[in-house]
Design a protein around this motif. Structure first.
Motif, PDB file in Angstrom:
ATOM      1  N   ARG A 233       5.054  -3.853 -12.556  1.00 24.58           N
ATOM      2  CA  ARG A 233       4.518  -2.880 -12.627  1.00 24.58           C
ATOM      3  C   ARG A 233       3.314  -2.585 -10.992  1.00 24.58           C
ATOM      4  O   ARG A 233       3.186  -2.398 -11.326  1.00 24.58           O
ATOM      5  CB  ARG A 233       4.418  -3.044 -13.380  1.00 24.58           C
ATOM      6  N   GLN A 234       2.639  -3.831 -11.276  1.00 24.98           N
ATOM      7  CA  GLN A 234       1.730  -3.517 -10.666  1.00 24.98           C
ATOM      8  C   GLN A 234       2.178  -4.009  -8.871  1.00 24.98           C
ATOM      9  O   GLN A 234       0.900  -2.156  -8.356  1.00 24.98           O
ATOM     10  CB  GLN A 234       0.731  -5.177 -10.400  1.00 24.98           C
TER      11      GLN A 234
ATOM     12  N   SER B 190       1.132  -0.953  -0.442  1.00 23.46           N
ATOM     13  CA  SER B 190       0.124  -0.125  -0.315  1.00 23.46           C
ATOM     14  C   SER B 190       0.463   1.409  -0.200  1.00 23.46           C
ATOM     15  O   SER B 190       0.325   2.449  -0.125  1.00 23.46           O
ATOM     16  CB  SER B 190      -0.774  -0.214   0.663  1.00 23.46           C
ATOM     17  N   ASP B 191       2.196   1.101   0.020  1.00 21.33           N
ATOM     18  CA  ASP B 191       2.988   1.804  -0.123  1.00 21.33           C
ATOM     19  C   ASP B 191       4.297   1.332  -0.349  1.00 21.33           C
ATOM     20  O   ASP B 191       4.362   0.792  -0.668  1.00 21.33           O
ATOM     21  CB  ASP B 191       3.408   2.891   2.185  1.00 21.33           C
ATOM     22  N   ARG B 192       5.308   2.921  -0.126  1.00 22.05           N
ATOM     23  CA  ARG B 192       6.718   2.483  -0.628  1.00 22.05           C
ATOM     24  C   ARG B 192       7.065   1.304   0.580  1.00 22.05           C
ATOM     25  O   ARG B 192       7.803   0.792   0.651  1.00 22.05           O
ATOM     26  CB  ARG B 192       7.774   3.676  -0.476  1.00 22.05           C
TER      27      ARG B 192
ATOM     28  N   SER C 212      17.089   4.870  -5.877  1.00 21.40           N
ATOM     29  CA  SER C 212      18.210   4.978  -7.439  1.00 21.40           C
ATOM     30  C   SER C 212      16.773   4.981  -8.496  1.00 21.40           C
ATOM     31  O   SER C 212      16.747   5.790  -9.372  1.00 21.40           O
ATOM     32  CB  SER C 212      18.882   3.857  -7.833  1.00 21.40           C
ATOM     33  N   VAL C 213      15.959   4.692  -7.892  1.00 19.01           N
ATOM     34  CA  VAL C 213      15.239   4.696  -9.569  1.00 19.01           C
ATOM     35  C   VAL C 213      13.813   5.794  -9.074  1.00 19.01           C
ATOM     36  O   VAL C 213      13.806   6.090 -10.076  1.00 19.01           O
ATOM     37  CB  VAL C 213      14.131   3.280  -9.705  1.00 19.01           C
ATOM     38  N   PHE C 214      13.083   5.344  -8.125  1.00 18.34           N
ATOM     39  CA  PHE C 214      11.804   6.804  -7.947  1.00 18.34           C
ATOM     40  C   PHE C 214      12.881   7.988  -6.663  1.00 18.34           C
ATOM     41  O   PHE C 214      11.943   8.700  -6.623  1.00 18.34           O
ATOM     42  CB  PHE C 214      11.165   6.177  -6.665  1.00 18.34           C
ATOM     43  N   GLY C 215      13.860   7.902  -6.029  1.00 16.87           N
ATOM     44  CA  GLY C 215      14.526   9.082  -5.921  1.00 16.87           C
ATOM     45  C   GLY C 215      14.182   8.636  -4.275  1.00 16.87           C
ATOM     46  O   GLY C 215      13.545   8.264  -4.143  1.00 16.87           O
ATOM     47  N   PRO C 216      15.175   9.075  -3.117  1.00 21.19           N
ATOM     48  CA  PRO C 216      15.187   8.815  -1.871  1.00 21.19           C
ATOM     49  C   PRO C 216      13.365   9.766  -1.589  1.00 21.19           C
ATOM     50  O   PRO C 216      12.625  10.553  -1.768  1.00 21.19           O
ATOM     51  CB  PRO C 216      15.838  10.281  -1.252  1.00 21.19           C
TER      52      PRO C 216
ATOM     53  N   LEU D 193       3.246   4.727  -6.048  1.00 19.77           N
ATOM     54  CA  LEU D 193       4.826   5.185  -6.721  1.00 19.77           C
ATOM     55  C   LEU D 193       4.867   4.754  -9.031  1.00 19.77           C
ATOM     56  O   LEU D 193       4.370   4.642  -9.342  1.00 19.77           O
ATOM     57  CB  LEU D 193       5.969   4.378  -6.696  1.00 19.77           C
ATOM     58  N   PRO D 194       5.329   6.189  -9.539  1.00 19.74           N
ATOM     59  CA  PRO D 194       5.267   6.382 -10.928  1.00 19.74           C
ATOM     60  C   PRO D 194       6.165   4.665 -12.122  1.00 19.74           C
ATOM     61  O   PRO D 194       6.917   4.255 -11.198  1.00 19.74           O
ATOM     62  CB  PRO D 194       5.919   7.443 -11.385  1.00 19.74           C
TER      63      PRO D 194
END
Length: 187
Positions: free
Chosen positions: A128-129, A72-74, A183-187, A136-137
Motif C-alpha cells: 500500500r505504501q 517515486s513513480d509507476r 490489470s490493476v491500474f490500467g495501461p 497510484l491510487p
C-alpha cells in the motif's frame, strides 16, 4: 545464552526447513547444519514447537530487514516488484521456502499462524505504501490484488515447473509485473 549461537541455530533451522521440509526439521538436523555438538539446538529450543516459533520469528526478522527504496513513480514500483520476485531465485529462496513450510504447519497450529500473520499483514501495508509512493491510487481492492498476485507468483516460482512458469507468465518477471500493474491500474 549465547546470542550469536542462537542466531546461527535459527538460520540453520531455516536451511533445514527449506531443504527437508517440516518433517525434516529436527533438533539433530539443525545441529548438523549449524555444525554444533549434538544436543545444542535442544538446549536453546527445548521442543519442536519452540524450534518452529524460533524459525518463524527469524523469518519475520529477515523479512523486515529487506531494504526497499520507496518508488517515486509507476516504473519504480514495477522495478521494486520485479526485484522482489527475482529474489525468489536468489538469496531469499531458503527463507521463502521456509515460510511456505511454516504456513502449512500453521494450518494446524493457530499459535504459529499468529506469528506468521506479521509477515502477511506487513506485505499488505508495504505494498500500500509503495503504491502510494508511486503516485497510484492505493485502494484496498487494488493493494489486495497486487499483494495476492505476488504471493501466488512467489509460490509458483518456488514450486512450478517450466510449463507452469510459462503459463503464469513468470518466465519474464518484468513483463509479468507490467501486466499486473496494467490489470490493476490500467495501461
Amino acid at each position: 545464552m549465547n546470542t550469536e549461537r542462537r542466531e546461527r541455530l535459527r538460520d540453520a533451522a531455516i536451511d533445514v526447513l527449506a531443504g527437508s521440509g517440516a518433517r525434516g526439521l529436527t533438533h539433530r538436523a539443525v545441529d548438523a547444519v549449524a555444525q554444533v555438538p549434538e544436543g545444542t539446538t535442544k538446549n536453546y529450543f527445548a521442543t519442536r514447537d519452540a524450534l518452529l516459533r524460533a524459525v518463524a520469528e527469524r523469518c519475520v526478522e529477515l523479512y523486515d530487514r529487506i531494504p526497499a527504496e520507496p518508488p517515486s513513480d509507476r516504473a519504480g514500483l514495477a522495478r521494486l516488484l520485479s526485484a522482489l520476485l527475482a529474489d525468489v531465485e536468489g538469496p531469499g529462496r531458503p527463507r521463502l521456502q521456509a515460510v511456505f513450510e511454516l504456513q502449512a504447519e500453521a494450518a494446524r497450529k493457530p499459535w504459529l499462524a499468529a506469528v506468521l500473520d506479521a509477515v502477511t499483514a506487513t506485505d499488505f501495508a508495504r505494498f500500500r505504501q509503495a503504491v502510494r509512493a508511486a503516485g497510484l491510487p492505493a485502494t484496498p481492492a487494488r493493494v489486495s490484488a497486487i499483494t495476492l498476485a505476488l504471493h501466488s507468483a512467489v509460490l509458483h516460482l518456488l514450486t512450478g515447473g517450466p510449463r507452469t512458469i510459462e503459463a503464469a507468465g513468470l518466465n519474464d518477471l518484468d513483463l509479468f509485473v507490467g501486466d499486473l500493474l496494467d490489470s490493476v491500474f490500467g495501461p
